[in-house]
Design a protein around this motif. Structure first.
Motif, short mmCIF file in Angstrom:
data_model
loop_
_atom_site.label_atom_id
_atom_site.label_comp_id
_atom_site.label_asym_id
_atom_site.label_seq_id
_atom_site.Cartn_x
_atom_site.Cartn_y
_atom_site.Cartn_z
N ILE A 37 30.12 79.81 24.19
CA ILE A 37 31.23 79.50 23.30
C ILE A 37 31.03 78.13 22.68
CG2 ILE A 37 32.70 78.51 25.11
CD1 ILE A 37 35.10 79.86 23.68
N GLY A 38 31.48 78.00 21.45
CA GLY A 38 31.39 76.72 20.76
C GLY A 38 32.01 76.86 19.38
N TYR A 39 32.30 75.74 18.77
CA TYR A 39 32.87 75.75 17.43
C TYR A 39 31.78 75.99 16.40
CZ TYR A 39 37.08 73.97 19.67
OH TYR A 39 38.18 73.85 20.48
N GLY A 217 24.34 71.57 19.14
CA GLY A 217 23.03 72.06 19.53
C GLY A 217 22.69 71.89 20.99
N GLU A 218 23.66 71.45 21.80
CA GLU A 218 23.40 71.23 23.22
C GLU A 218 24.41 72.00 24.07
OE1 GLU A 218 21.76 66.82 23.80
OE2 GLU A 218 23.73 66.85 22.83
N VAL A 219 23.98 72.40 25.27
CA VAL A 219 24.91 72.96 26.26
C VAL A 219 25.52 71.80 27.00
CG1 VAL A 219 25.11 74.32 28.36
CG2 VAL A 219 23.69 75.16 26.49
N VAL A 220 26.83 71.62 26.84
CA VAL A 220 27.50 70.47 27.43
C VAL A 220 28.14 70.79 28.78
CG1 VAL A 220 27.89 69.37 25.21
CG2 VAL A 220 29.62 70.94 26.11
N GLU A 221 28.28 72.09 29.07
CA GLU A 221 28.87 72.50 30.35
C GLU A 221 28.58 73.98 30.56
OE1 GLU A 221 33.06 71.66 32.76
OE2 GLU A 221 32.82 71.04 30.68
N GLN A 222 28.28 74.37 31.80
CA GLN A 222 28.07 75.78 32.08
C GLN A 222 28.33 76.07 33.55
OE1 GLN A 222 23.93 77.35 32.22
NE2 GLN A 222 23.28 75.30 31.57
N PRO A 232 37.53 71.89 33.78
CA PRO A 232 36.63 71.44 32.71
C PRO A 232 36.36 69.94 32.80
CG PRO A 232 38.84 71.75 31.84
CD PRO A 232 38.87 72.25 33.26
N SER A 233 35.13 69.55 32.50
CA SER A 233 34.79 68.14 32.55
C SER A 233 34.50 67.56 31.17
CB SER A 233 33.59 67.90 33.47
OG SER A 233 32.45 68.61 33.01
N HIS A 234 33.95 68.38 30.26
CA HIS A 234 33.60 67.88 28.93
C HIS A 234 34.79 68.01 27.98
CE1 HIS A 234 31.52 67.57 25.04
NE2 HIS A 234 30.62 66.87 25.70
N PRO A 235 34.98 67.06 27.07
CA PRO A 235 36.11 67.12 26.13
C PRO A 235 36.17 68.42 25.32
CG PRO A 235 35.12 64.95 26.06
CD PRO A 235 34.24 65.78 26.95
N THR A 237 35.12 71.43 26.26
CA THR A 237 35.62 72.47 27.16
C THR A 237 37.12 72.33 27.35
OG1 THR A 237 33.52 72.27 28.33
CG2 THR A 237 35.20 73.63 29.34
N LYS A 238 37.57 71.11 27.54
CA LYS A 238 39.00 70.86 27.71
C LYS A 238 39.78 71.29 26.48
CE LYS A 238 38.48 67.01 30.95
NZ LYS A 238 38.70 65.57 31.19
N LYS A 239 39.19 71.10 25.31
CA LYS A 239 39.85 71.49 24.07
C LYS A 239 40.02 73.01 24.01
CE LYS A 239 39.68 70.59 19.09
NZ LYS A 239 38.90 69.96 17.99
N PHE A 240 38.99 73.75 24.43
CA PHE A 240 39.10 75.21 24.47
C PHE A 240 40.16 75.65 25.47
CE2 PHE A 240 34.76 75.55 22.52
CZ PHE A 240 35.11 76.43 21.51
N VAL A 241 40.17 75.03 26.65
CA VAL A 241 41.15 75.40 27.67
C VAL A 241 42.56 75.08 27.18
CG1 VAL A 241 41.97 74.96 30.02
CG2 VAL A 241 39.52 75.13 29.56
N ASN A 242 42.71 73.93 26.54
CA ASN A 242 44.03 73.54 26.05
C ASN A 242 44.54 74.46 24.94
OD1 ASN A 242 44.07 71.43 27.82
ND2 ASN A 242 43.52 69.86 26.33
#
Length: 346
Positions: A37-39, A217-222, A232-235, A237-242
Motif C-alpha cells: 500500500i502507498g499513495y 520508492g522505498e518500503v518504510v514498514e512491513q 504503526p511506527s512510520h508517519p 503508516t499512521k496516516k493510513f491507519v488514521n
C-alpha cells in the motif's frame, strides 16, 4: 514464493534520472496474500511490474518459486511468466472477442490443445461465477463481470502466483467487496499466492495476511497486517491507519467536558474488543469514562477497534486507570494531554 532482493529501478530522461524504486527488499510466502500500500507515486506499480519483469530492475534480483528471473534468457523468462498471472485495473479485454475467446486466445498462443482449452475455460468461468456469460461480449458486461473475466483469464494458465495491480480501484464499493471475496476464495481453494498493490486501506484490511507500506520508492514498514496497523511506527503508516478512525471533536464539545480528566485514544485488537475494560475501570478507579467517538473494523480475521474516551477524574486516578488499560493489551494514546488541548485525536 516471491523474493525481491535490493531492487532498484531508475528511469533516465534527457535531463535527469528518476528513482522509482530504491533498494526494496521483501518476501512473499507461499500461499499468503501480501499487500503493498502507498499513495500515488510511491512506486507500487513499478514494484509489481518488476516481479514478472515487465519492468526490468536497474539493480537487484527477483526470485519467483525459487527461480531467479533476473538471470533468465528471454525464452526462459517467457516460459516462467506463464506461471505468474496478472490482473489490472483496466481489465484489458479484447472488445471484439467473446468471454470464451478472451480466455482461450492466450492459451491457443501457448500451444494448449483445443480440448484442454475448453476444459480450462469452463473450470475458471465457474470459479469466478460467470459460466452463463461464455458467449457474451465485454460491452455486455458490468465492470465487476469484466474483472471476473480478467481473473479467469489470469487463472487459465494455472499460475502459482497471481499479481493484482489496483484491480479494484475502478469498481464501486459493493463490486469491490465481491472481487475481494473472490480473491480470498482463489487463495483458499486453489492455494495461489497473491501479491496485490493498492492505495485503499479497505483492500488491505479485508484480504491481506501481511503488508508493506511504500513511500518515495522505498518500503518504510512491513509485517503482519494486524501488527503493522495496530502498532504503526512510520508517519505514512499512521496516516493510513488514521484514515480508518478519524475522530473529530468540536470546540463546543470540548468546552462541555470541563477541565477535569484527559482525552485518550484506545485501540484494541481481537479478544480485547470483547472485554468490558471501561466498565471495569469505572468500578476499579475513581474515574468516569465517557465515550466520545468510536468504530470497529476488520483486519481480515481480527476485529480492530478505536475509541476516543474522556476519562474524568483526578490526575492520579486517571493515570492509574490508563495504566490498567495498557495492562489489558489496549493501546492508549494521547495520555498526558489536558482535555482543553485535545481538539483532534485519530
Amino acid at each position: 514464493m516471491i523474493r525481491l532482493d535490493n531492487i532498484s529501478k531508475s528511469y533516465v530522461t534527457n535531463r535527469s534520472s528518476i528513482d522509482a524504486l530504491k533498494g526494496v527488499t521483501l518476501e512473499v510466502k507461499k500461499g499468503e496474500i501480501f499487500g503493498v500500500i502507498g499513495y500515488s507515486g510511491a512506486g507500487k506499480s513499478t514494484l509489481i511490474r518488476c516481479v514478472n519483469l515487465l519492468e526490468k530492475p536497474s539493480k537487484g534480483k527477483v526470485f519467483v518459486d525459487g527461480l531467479e528471473l533476473t538471470s533468465l534468457s528471454s525464452k526462459k523468462l517467457l516460459a516462467s511468466r506463464r506461471k505468474i498471472g496478472m490482473i489490472f485495473q483496466g481489465f484489458n479485454l479484447l472488445k471484439t472477442a467473446t468471454v470464451y475467446d478472451n480466455i482461450a486466445i492466450p492459451l491457443r498462443l501457448t500451444g494448449v490443445s483445443k480440448s484442454e482449452i475448453g476444459a480450462r475455460v469452463d473450470k475458471y468461468l465457474e470459479i469466478v461465477g460467470l459460466s452463463d456469460k461464455k458467449d457474451a461480449y465485454p460491452s455486455q458486461l458490468s465492470g465487476g463481470q469484466k474483472q471476473r473475466v480478467a481473473i479467469a483469464r489470469a487463472l487459465s494458465n494455472e499460475p502459482s502466483v497471481l499479481l493484482s495491480d489496483e484491480a479494484t480501484s475502478a469498481l464501486d464499493p459493493d463490486t469491490t467487496e465481491a472481487i475481494l471475496e473472490l480473491l480470498l476464495k482463489i487463495n483458499d481453494e486453489l492455494g495461489i499466492t497473491i501479491l496485490l498493490i493498492t492505495h485503499e486501506m479497505h483492500v488491505i484490511q479485508k484480504v491481506c495476511d501481511r503488508v508493506a507500506v511504500m513511500e518515495n520508492g522505498e518500503v518504510v514498514e512491513q509485517g503482519l497486517t494486524k501488527d503493522v496497523f495496530t502498532s504503526p511506527s512510520h508517519p505514512t503508516t499512521k496516516k493510513f491507519v488514521n484514515s480508518i478512525f478519524n475522530h473529530q471533536l468540536t470546540n463546543e464539545l470540548l468546552e462541555n467536558l470541563g477541565d477535569n480528566g484527559e482525552i485518550v485514544s484506545l485501540k484494541f485488537l481481537g479478544h480485547s474488543s470483547k472485554d468490558p475494560a471501561l466498565a471495569v475501570v469505572s468500578k476499579k478507579f475513581d474515574v468516569y469514562p465517557n465515550i466520545l467517538s468510536g468504530n470497529i473494523t476488520q483486519l481480515k480475521e481480527h476485529p480492530f477497534g478505536s475509541l476516543l474516551v474522556h476519562i474524568k477524574g483526578e490526575e492520579s486516578e486517571v493515570q492509574r486507570a490508563i495504566q490498567y488499560l495498557k495492562e489489558q493489551n489496549i493501546q492508549v494514546e494521547g495520555a498526558g494531554h489536558h482535555v482543553k488541548n485535545n481538539k483532534r485525536i485519530s
